[in-house]
Design a protein around this motif. Structure first.
Motif, short mmCIF file in Angstrom:
data_model
loop_
_atom_site.label_atom_id
_atom_site.label_comp_id
_atom_site.label_asym_id
_atom_site.label_seq_id
_atom_site.Cartn_x
_atom_site.Cartn_y
_atom_site.Cartn_z
N HIS A 109 3.74 14.91 -2.19
CA HIS A 109 4.13 13.98 -1.13
C HIS A 109 3.38 14.25 0.17
O HIS A 109 2.80 13.34 0.76
CB HIS A 109 5.64 14.04 -0.90
CG HIS A 109 6.10 13.08 0.15
ND1 HIS A 109 6.13 13.42 1.48
CD2 HIS A 109 6.51 11.81 0.06
CE1 HIS A 109 6.55 12.37 2.17
NE2 HIS A 109 6.80 11.39 1.33
N ASP A 110 3.38 15.48 0.63
CA ASP A 110 2.74 15.80 1.90
C ASP A 110 1.23 15.53 1.84
O ASP A 110 0.65 15.01 2.79
CB ASP A 110 2.99 17.25 2.28
CG ASP A 110 4.46 17.51 2.62
OD1 ASP A 110 5.20 16.53 2.88
OD2 ASP A 110 4.86 18.68 2.63
N LEU A 111 0.62 15.89 0.73
CA LEU A 111 -0.82 15.64 0.55
C LEU A 111 -1.12 14.15 0.64
O LEU A 111 -1.99 13.72 1.40
CB LEU A 111 -1.27 16.19 -0.81
CG LEU A 111 -2.66 15.71 -1.26
CD1 LEU A 111 -3.75 16.45 -0.49
CD2 LEU A 111 -2.83 15.88 -2.76
N ILE A 112 -0.41 13.35 -0.13
CA ILE A 112 -0.69 11.92 -0.19
C ILE A 112 -0.36 11.25 1.13
O ILE A 112 -1.09 10.36 1.59
CB ILE A 112 0.06 11.28 -1.38
CG1 ILE A 112 -0.54 11.85 -2.68
CG2 ILE A 112 -0.03 9.77 -1.35
CD1 ILE A 112 0.24 11.53 -3.92
N GLU A 113 0.70 11.68 1.78
CA GLU A 113 1.03 11.13 3.09
C GLU A 113 -0.10 11.43 4.10
O GLU A 113 -0.49 10.56 4.88
CB GLU A 113 2.35 11.72 3.57
CG GLU A 113 2.97 10.95 4.71
CD GLU A 113 4.39 11.41 4.95
OE1 GLU A 113 4.56 12.50 5.53
OE2 GLU A 113 5.31 10.68 4.55
N ALA A 114 -0.63 12.63 4.05
CA ALA A 114 -1.74 13.00 4.94
C ALA A 114 -3.00 12.20 4.61
O ALA A 114 -3.73 11.76 5.51
CB ALA A 114 -2.03 14.50 4.85
N LEU A 115 -3.26 11.97 3.33
CA LEU A 115 -4.42 11.17 2.93
C LEU A 115 -4.26 9.73 3.41
O LEU A 115 -5.21 9.13 3.92
CB LEU A 115 -4.61 11.21 1.41
CG LEU A 115 -5.10 12.53 0.84
CD1 LEU A 115 -4.96 12.53 -0.68
CD2 LEU A 115 -6.53 12.80 1.26
N ALA A 116 -3.08 9.17 3.24
CA ALA A 116 -2.82 7.79 3.68
C ALA A 116 -3.01 7.66 5.19
O ALA A 116 -3.59 6.69 5.68
CB ALA A 116 -1.43 7.36 3.26
N GLU A 117 -2.54 8.65 5.92
CA GLU A 117 -2.72 8.65 7.38
C GLU A 117 -4.20 8.72 7.74
O GLU A 117 -4.67 8.03 8.65
CB GLU A 117 -1.96 9.81 8.01
CG GLU A 117 -2.08 9.89 9.52
CD GLU A 117 -1.46 8.70 10.22
OE1 GLU A 117 -1.92 8.38 11.33
OE2 GLU A 117 -0.52 8.08 9.69
N HIS A 118 -4.95 9.54 7.02
CA HIS A 118 -6.39 9.68 7.26
C HIS A 118 -7.10 8.34 7.05
O HIS A 118 -7.95 7.95 7.85
CB HIS A 118 -6.97 10.75 6.33
CG HIS A 118 -8.42 11.00 6.53
ND1 HIS A 118 -8.91 11.68 7.63
CD2 HIS A 118 -9.50 10.67 5.78
CE1 HIS A 118 -10.22 11.75 7.54
NE2 HIS A 118 -10.61 11.16 6.43
N VAL A 119 -6.72 7.63 6.01
CA VAL A 119 -7.32 6.32 5.74
C VAL A 119 -7.00 5.33 6.86
O VAL A 119 -7.87 4.58 7.31
CB VAL A 119 -6.88 5.77 4.37
CG1 VAL A 119 -7.31 4.33 4.19
CG2 VAL A 119 -7.45 6.64 3.26
N ARG A 120 -5.74 5.35 7.32
CA ARG A 120 -5.37 4.43 8.42
C ARG A 120 -6.18 4.72 9.68
O ARG A 120 -6.54 3.80 10.41
CB ARG A 120 -3.87 4.55 8.72
CG ARG A 120 -3.00 3.83 7.73
CD ARG A 120 -1.55 3.77 8.20
NE ARG A 120 -0.90 5.06 8.19
CZ ARG A 120 -0.29 5.61 7.15
NH1 ARG A 120 -0.25 4.97 6.01
NH2 ARG A 120 0.29 6.80 7.25
N GLU A 121 -6.47 5.99 9.92
CA GLU A 121 -7.22 6.36 11.13
C GLU A 121 -8.74 6.22 10.97
O GLU A 121 -9.45 6.13 11.96
CB GLU A 121 -6.89 7.80 11.51
CG GLU A 121 -5.47 7.99 11.97
CD GLU A 121 -5.12 9.45 12.21
OE1 GLU A 121 -5.99 10.33 12.02
OE2 GLU A 121 -3.97 9.71 12.59
N HIS A 122 -9.22 6.22 9.73
CA HIS A 122 -10.66 6.20 9.45
C HIS A 122 -10.98 5.18 8.37
O HIS A 122 -11.31 5.54 7.24
CB HIS A 122 -11.14 7.59 9.00
CG HIS A 122 -10.81 8.68 9.97
ND1 HIS A 122 -11.55 8.91 11.09
CD2 HIS A 122 -9.80 9.58 9.97
CE1 HIS A 122 -11.02 9.93 11.76
NE2 HIS A 122 -9.95 10.34 11.11
#
Length: 158
Positions: free
Chosen positions: A58-71
């Motif tokens: 969960h934490d990994l995928i949430e961080a990846l999703a946030e990264h995509v939203r920012e980049h």
């Protein structure tokens, strides 16, 4: 340990782009037409935001999703890759992106890697089931199933 600290920037970007790469491969495989492409894209978008509840992934995928939203540029390349008239080049480009994600996933813990693979495969499966070929009874075509199997192989190797 934060998974971000175990990965290079390129590996992190590859993981973040994995769901979009899988989606690009699925769109190129299915040949859905305008309405079908819209249905598949919406289904893929919904599946991308459905973050697994598994604590380790969960934490990994949430961080990846946030990264995509920012980049957004991380994933834009998959939407613009290949000759527009050559679906196979688009499918290949998407699968190559999944391949890069699979290589990066080798640095994840087993639980994170399994959760990540399930997330990306969930995107591919949701798209395949969103718009069955007209006149066909099966919800997923043989070509789509073949692409899903290839995505899974590339994510879980090693």
């Amino acid at each position: 340990m934060d998974p971000r600290n175990r990965l290079t920037d390129d590996e992190w970007d590859a993981l973040a782009a994995g769901p979009v790469a899988a989606a690009a491969a699925m769109l190129a495989t299915s040949r859905p037409g305008f309405v079908g492409a819209l249905k598949e894209s919406l289904a893929g978008g919904r599946a991308t935001t459905e973050i697994p509840t598994d604590a380790e992934a969960h934490d990994l995928i949430e961080a990846l999703a946030e990264h995509v939203r920012e980049h957004e540029e991380v994933t834009r390349a998959f939407l613009e890759t290949g000759d527009e008239d050559d679906r196979e080049s688009k499918r290949t480009a998407g699968l190559d992106g999944v391949d890069r994600a699979g290589l990066a996933a080798r640095k994840l813990s087993p639980g994170e890697a399994e959760g990540y693979a399930g997330w990306v495969l969930g995107v591919a499966r949701a798209m395949a089931e969103a718009a069955p070929d007209s006149g066909k009874r099966e919800s997923v075509s043989a070509d789509e199933e073949h692409t899903i199997v290839e995505i899974e192989r590339r994510l879980r190797r090693g």
